[in-house]
Design an enzyme around this catalytic site. Structure first.
Site, PDB file in Angstrom:
ATOM      1  N   ASN A   1      74.967  71.008  11.262  1.00  0.00           N
ATOM      2  CA  ASN A   1      73.512  71.181  11.313  1.00  0.00           C
ATOM      3  C   ASN A   1      73.072  70.828  12.727  1.00  0.00           C
ATOM      4  O   ASN A   1      73.053  69.645  13.094  1.00  0.00           O
ATOM      5  CB  ASN A   1      72.860  70.238  10.277  1.00  0.00           C
ATOM      6  N   TRP A   2      72.744  71.854  13.491  1.00  0.00           N
ATOM      7  CA  TRP A   2      72.390  71.616  14.899  1.00  0.00           C
ATOM      8  C   TRP A   2      70.974  71.079  15.069  1.00  0.00           C
ATOM      9  O   TRP A   2      70.577  70.735  16.166  1.00  0.00           O
ATOM     10  CB  TRP A   2      72.572  72.906  15.715  1.00  0.00           C
ATOM     11  N   LYS A   3      70.221  71.063  13.999  1.00  0.00           N
ATOM     12  CA  LYS A   3      68.830  70.588  14.060  1.00  0.00           C
ATOM     13  C   LYS A   3      68.090  71.300  15.207  1.00  0.00           C
ATOM     14  O   LYS A   3      68.377  72.457  15.479  1.00  0.00           O
ATOM     15  CB  LYS A   3      68.773  69.067  14.210  1.00  0.00           C
TER      16      LYS A   3
ATOM     17  N   HIS B   1      66.402  69.212   3.378  1.00  0.00           N
ATOM     18  CA  HIS B   1      66.902  68.155   4.265  1.00  0.00           C
ATOM     19  C   HIS B   1      65.841  67.055   4.370  1.00  0.00           C
ATOM     20  O   HIS B   1      64.652  67.346   4.408  1.00  0.00           O
ATOM     21  CB  HIS B   1      67.212  68.752   5.647  1.00  0.00           C
TER      22      HIS B   1
ATOM     23  N   GLU C   1      64.844  65.345   6.754  1.00  0.00           N
ATOM     24  CA  GLU C   1      63.938  65.446   7.908  1.00  0.00           C
ATOM     25  C   GLU C   1      62.809  66.434   7.627  1.00  0.00           C
ATOM     26  O   GLU C   1      61.687  66.273   8.087  1.00  0.00           O
ATOM     27  CB  GLU C   1      64.738  65.848   9.163  1.00  0.00           C
TER      28      GLU C   1
ATOM     29  N   GLU D   1      73.153  63.162   1.200  1.00  0.00           N
ATOM     30  CA  GLU D   1      72.940  62.560   2.510  1.00  0.00           C
ATOM     31  C   GLU D   1      72.010  61.354   2.379  1.00  0.00           C
ATOM     32  O   GLU D   1      70.774  61.520   2.371  1.00  0.00           O
ATOM     33  CB  GLU D   1      72.279  63.567   3.452  1.00  0.00           C
TER      34      GLU D   1
ATOM     35  N   GLY E   1      72.020  60.094  11.308  1.00  0.00           N
ATOM     36  CA  GLY E   1      71.761  59.863  12.734  1.00  0.00           C
ATOM     37  C   GLY E   1      71.705  58.394  13.120  1.00  0.00           C
ATOM     38  O   GLY E   1      71.251  58.048  14.212  1.00  0.00           O
TER      39      GLY E   1
ATOM     40  N   SER F   1      76.140  60.558   9.518  1.00  0.00           N
ATOM     41  CA  SER F   1      76.975  59.960  10.561  1.00  0.00           C
ATOM     42  C   SER F   1      78.470  60.208  10.369  1.00  0.00           C
ATOM     43  O   SER F   1      79.304  59.328  10.633  1.00  0.00           O
ATOM     44  CB  SER F   1      76.685  58.448  10.685  1.00  0.00           C
TER      45      SER F   1
ATOM     46  N   GLY G   1      75.645  66.375  11.469  1.00  0.00           N
ATOM     47  CA  GLY G   1      74.557  66.584  12.430  1.00  0.00           C
ATOM     48  C   GLY G   1      75.056  66.398  13.851  1.00  0.00           C
ATOM     49  O   GLY G   1      75.659  67.282  14.454  1.00  0.00           O
ATOM     50  N   GLY G   2      74.825  65.196  14.393  1.00  0.00           N
ATOM     51  CA  GLY G   2      75.136  64.917  15.797  1.00  0.00           C
ATOM     52  C   GLY G   2      76.530  65.340  16.234  1.00  0.00           C
ATOM     53  O   GLY G   2      76.698  65.913  17.322  1.00  0.00           O
TER      54      GLY G   2
HETATM   55  C1  PEP Z   1      72.292  65.740   9.062  1.00  0.00           C
HETATM   56  O1  PEP Z   1      71.328  65.902   9.769  1.00  0.00           O
HETATM   57  O2  PEP Z   1      72.434  66.472   8.077  1.00  0.00           O
HETATM   58  C2  PEP Z   1      73.238  64.687   9.392  1.00  0.00           C
HETATM   59  C3  PEP Z   1      74.118  64.351   8.503  1.00  0.00           C
HETATM   60  O3  PEP Z   1      73.132  64.129  10.644  1.00  0.00           O
HETATM   61  P1  PEP Z   1      74.152  63.100  11.340  1.00  0.00           P
HETATM   62  O4  PEP Z   1      75.541  63.607  11.102  1.00  0.00           O
HETATM   63  O5  PEP Z   1      73.773  63.093  12.781  1.00  0.00           O
HETATM   64  O6  PEP Z   1      73.943  61.776  10.675  1.00  0.00           O
END
Ligand code: PEP
Length: 252
Positions: free
Chosen positions: A10-12, A93, A95, A164, A170, A210, A231-232
């Site tokens: 997920n590049w956000k 999600h 966010e 999640e 994050g 994470s 994500g990251g």
């Molecule tokens: C996400 O945004 O779905 C996520 C899991 O982010 P991260 O891996 O950065 O925690």
């Protein structure tokens, strides 16, 4: 793990055309890990360019509107992202729930619209730290999933659940393997309850929060973990494909 592990990036709100080289590198590396299904959800602006070039990785969107079209300035419909080349969409999600006030009812309408447009859906769920500390994580997540899913005659391949925990996204904190196993086992039981043994037992349940190359193996071998939503660590081919490599282990 019954099905191929599913590793989704997920590049956000990250990525301009300069990131296309990372997507190309991911695509090349994915061809060496055919036992793993690798996909990325870039910003809308990169869906079509990545779709045009990708030979192996799947491309999806991070959101879509529930309406087919109309006066919704700045929004995008499920049919539009599908037309750009998306094969799946991430919905619900945390966010989006936090930044855009998306309720379970809104998420449910989006799931309906996405499936109608022929997209596969990754439905996100997860509890806050406060809810976990209060001992209500499982109850909260099951309620959230039930309220975010429309009545579906069949789900199977079309639906993926991503667990999640909000406090792990994050932050560098991850849930313990025991907590992940407990939640995934509960979600699996719910899937079987909702869709019956045959379909409910093959719906993939991803963990997100994470996930990094260093912790991927441990997380991916936990019971009922069918892959990861990342994500990251999905922003560079190096780290993302190290996670895919961890999923390509004989133990899984
Ligand atoms: C996400 O945004 O779905 C996520 C899991 O982010 P991260 O891996 O950065 O925690």
């Amino acid at each position: 793990m019954a099905e191929r592990p599913y590793i989704v990036g997920n590049w956000k709100m990250h990525g301009t055309r300069a990131m296309l080289s990372e997507a190309r590198a991911m695509d090349r590396a994915a061809q060496r890990h055919m036992k793993v299904e690798v996909a990325i959800a870039p910003p809308y602006t990169l869906i079509h360019p990545i779709h045009r070039e990708a030979g192996q990785i799947g491309v999806g969107a991070q959101n879509c509107h529930f309406a087919d079209g109309g006066a919704h300035t700045g929004d995008i419909s499920a049919a539009m992202v599908a037309d750009a080349g998306a094969k799946f969409v991430i919905l619900g999600h945390s966010e989006r729930r936090a930044d855009h006030g998306e309720s379970d009812a809104v998420v449910k309408a989006k799931v309906e619209a996405a499936l109608e447009a022929g997209l596969r859906v990754i439905l996100c769920c997860g509890e806050s730290e406060k809810t976990r500390d209060a001992g209500r994580a499982v109850q909260h997540v099951k309620k959230q999933i039930k309220a975010s899913l429309p009545d579906l005659e069949e789900a199977g391949e079309k639906l993926t659940i991503a667990y999640e925990p909000i406090w792990a996204i994050g932050t560098g904190k991850t849930a313990t393997v025991d907590d992940i196993a407990e939640m995934h086992t509960e979600i699996r039981a719910l899937m079987v309850d909702l869709f019956g043994e045959e379909q409910g037992s093959v719906i993939r349940i991803l963990y997100g929060g994470s996930v990094k190359p260093e912790n991927a193996s441990e997380i991916l071998t936990a019971p009922e973990v069918g892959g990861a939503l990342v994500g990251g660590a999905s922003l560079t081919a190096d780290s993302f494909m190290s996670i895919a490599l961890a999923a390509d282990s004989p133990e899984l």
